[in-house]
Design an enzyme around this catalytic site. Structure first.
Site, PDB file in Angstrom:
ATOM      1  N   VAL A   1       0.826  -1.212   0.000  1.00 25.45           N
ATOM      2  CA  VAL A   1       0.000   0.000   0.000  1.00 25.45           C
ATOM      3  C   VAL A   1       0.863   1.265   0.000  1.00 25.45           C
ATOM      4  CG1 VAL A   1      -1.879   1.229   1.145  1.00 25.45           C
ATOM      5  CG2 VAL A   1      -1.831  -1.258   1.171  1.00 25.45           C
ATOM      6  N   CYS A   2       1.974   1.239   0.770  1.00 20.42           N
ATOM      7  CA  CYS A   2       2.855   2.413   0.863  1.00 20.42           C
ATOM      8  C   CYS A   2       3.376   2.810  -0.509  1.00 20.42           C
ATOM      9  CB  CYS A   2       4.056   2.123   1.745  1.00 20.42           C
ATOM     10  SG  CYS A   2       3.620   1.479   3.344  1.00 20.42           S
ATOM     11  N   SER A   3       3.722   1.789  -1.307  1.00 23.06           N
ATOM     12  CA  SER A   3       4.309   2.063  -2.617  1.00 23.06           C
ATOM     13  C   SER A   3       3.289   2.675  -3.556  1.00 23.06           C
ATOM     14  CB  SER A   3       4.863   0.756  -3.210  1.00 23.06           C
ATOM     15  OG  SER A   3       5.833   0.222  -2.332  1.00 23.06           O
ATOM     16  N   GLY A   4       2.026   2.595  -3.177  1.00 25.31           N
ATOM     17  CA  GLY A   4       0.983   3.189  -3.999  1.00 25.31           C
ATOM     18  C   GLY A   4       0.288   4.337  -3.297  1.00 25.31           C
TER      19      GLY A   4
END
Lengths: 200, 205
Positions: free
Chosen positions: A86-89
């Site tokens: 989720v962090c990467s998006g």
């Protein structure tokens, strides 16, 4: 397949689905699975003075919260860890929404508990050649998670919550969203918080 | 005894297979092989693809482009076009961001050709994106074709989309029904080449 943001679908209890959308190369994103939504003890509330901090930035040098006092509204985006779904998006969305921050005379500070080299590789991979990250990314690595801890968003496993805070120019905490770590906060919720903070 | 057991097991397997087939048939499912996977139709609406409903575009320009009118929801089969290209994207996906200008270029190339202008339409579906996030993306990249939110991921899940961007090509077949002829994860590098591929694979004349 390299040029692909992978949607990681975790089906929970039938109809409910958690969607973690990671940017970049599939093989580099570590599948964390479904985690306890929040796992920390709040230390701050709306109306408190935001604790000052100084952290090293990926781009070099150090950034202090106090340097924005009286100049900019500040959004702090804590995310759990580099190279996770989720962090990467999440930050790539903020990266193309600079207008939203500008409109409210705000700066964004991205913070994780990763070290600088890790954050360097991760943010380089997530940004576009044409669109470098416009906001500072700070490392809360050592003493480990000290800022996250002061802000009440350090989880028991040592990573930060997925949390958004808005601090108005006078240094007061105006918005706290310790979000379900498995989900991405909606941009409109942050927009509303910025609107409100910019009225102070 | 062993022989009898085997016969019983075989009979049970055949019965199970037959019952599964009849369940499938009762739903009118039809599996269509496509590039990169397959998708099952449902019994209503558009044969060959799932029934997809989207909210009517707010702007008159969007409605006019898709040949729609009114309010509420519409089914993608109602879009006036022989070929529909669907881009599944997200505001939060850097690769979609990188592809945005090329997809805009694709629309420009289509609009410049009077022979295909009305025959190929493009829409974008923002997976796990809200309306606000869709509008932010549109504003940022000046996207000239209609974009729709898919916050609950219902649409993308119906198409078995696993990553973004994904491009799906649908065409109206000889029976006047929608059929999927293209499905590819990842972007394209050259809009002209992609357009030629779409024209060729759809059999558009």
């Amino acid at each position: 397949m390299g040029m692909l943001c992978i949607a990681v679908l975790v089906i929970m209890g039938g109809a409910d689905a958690v969607y973690g959308q990671s940017s970049g190369f599939t093989a580099y994103i570590y599948p964390v699975g479904n985690l306890k939504p929040t796992d920390s003890i709040p230390t701050l509330k709306i109306g408190d003075i935001a604790p000052d901090f100084t952290l090293p930035a990926v781009e070099g040098g150090k950034i202090s919260l106090s340097q924005y006092r009286g100049k900019k509204n500040v959004v702090i985006s804590f995310v759990p860890a580099a190279w996770t779904p989720v962090c990467s998006g999440q930050w790539p969305g903020y990266n193309i929404s600079k207008n939203l921050f500008d409109k409210h005379d705000a700066i964004l500070l991205g913070i994780t508990v990763d070290n600088i080299p890790t954050l360097y590789a991760w943010t380089k991979q997530m940004s576009n050649p044409d669109e470098k990250l416009w906001f500072p990314v700070l490392s809360d690595f050592y003493p480990h998670g000290a800022v996250a801890s002061r802000y009440g968003v350090l989880r028991s496993e040592g990573v930060a919550e997925r949390a958004l805070l808005v601090i108005s120019k006078d240094g007061i905490v105006r918005y706290i969203d310790v979000h379900d770590i498995n989900r991405r906060p909606l941009l409109e919720d942050l927009a509303r918080a910025l609107e409100e903070a910019s009225n102070h | 005894m062993e022989g009898n057991k085997r016969r019983i097991v075989s009979t049970l397997c055949i019965l199970l297979a037959v019952s599964l087939l009849s369940v499938t048939a009762s739903f009118g499912a039809e599996s269509i092989t496509v590039l990169g996977g397959s998708v099952k139709s449902d019994s209503g609406g558009n044969q060959g693809i799932p029934t997809i409903e989207l909210p009517m575009p707010v702007s008159e320009q969007g409605k006019s482009y898709l040949g729609l009118s009114g309010t509420g929801n519409f089914k993608i089969g109602q879009i006036k076009s022989q070929v529909l290209i669907i881009e599944i994207y997200s505001l939060y996906c850097p690769h979609c961001q990188r592809a945005a200008s090329r997809v805009n270029e694709l629309l420009r190339l289509i609009q410049e050709r009077p022979d295909i202008k009305e025959k190929i339409k493009i829409i974008g579906i923002g997976v796990n994106n809200s309306m606000y996030e869709v509008e932010s993306y549109r504003e940022r990249y000046k996207v000239p074709f209609p974009l729709f939110p898919d916050l609950t991921m219902e649409v993308s899940q119906k198409f078995n989309v696993r990553g973004t961007p994904t491009f799906i090509g649908l065409k109206v077949n000889g029976k006047g029904m929608l059929e999927k002829f293209y499905f590819a994860e990842g972007g394209f590098q050259d809009a002209q080449q992609f357009l030629m591929e779409i024209i060729q694979l759809s059999g558009l004349k």
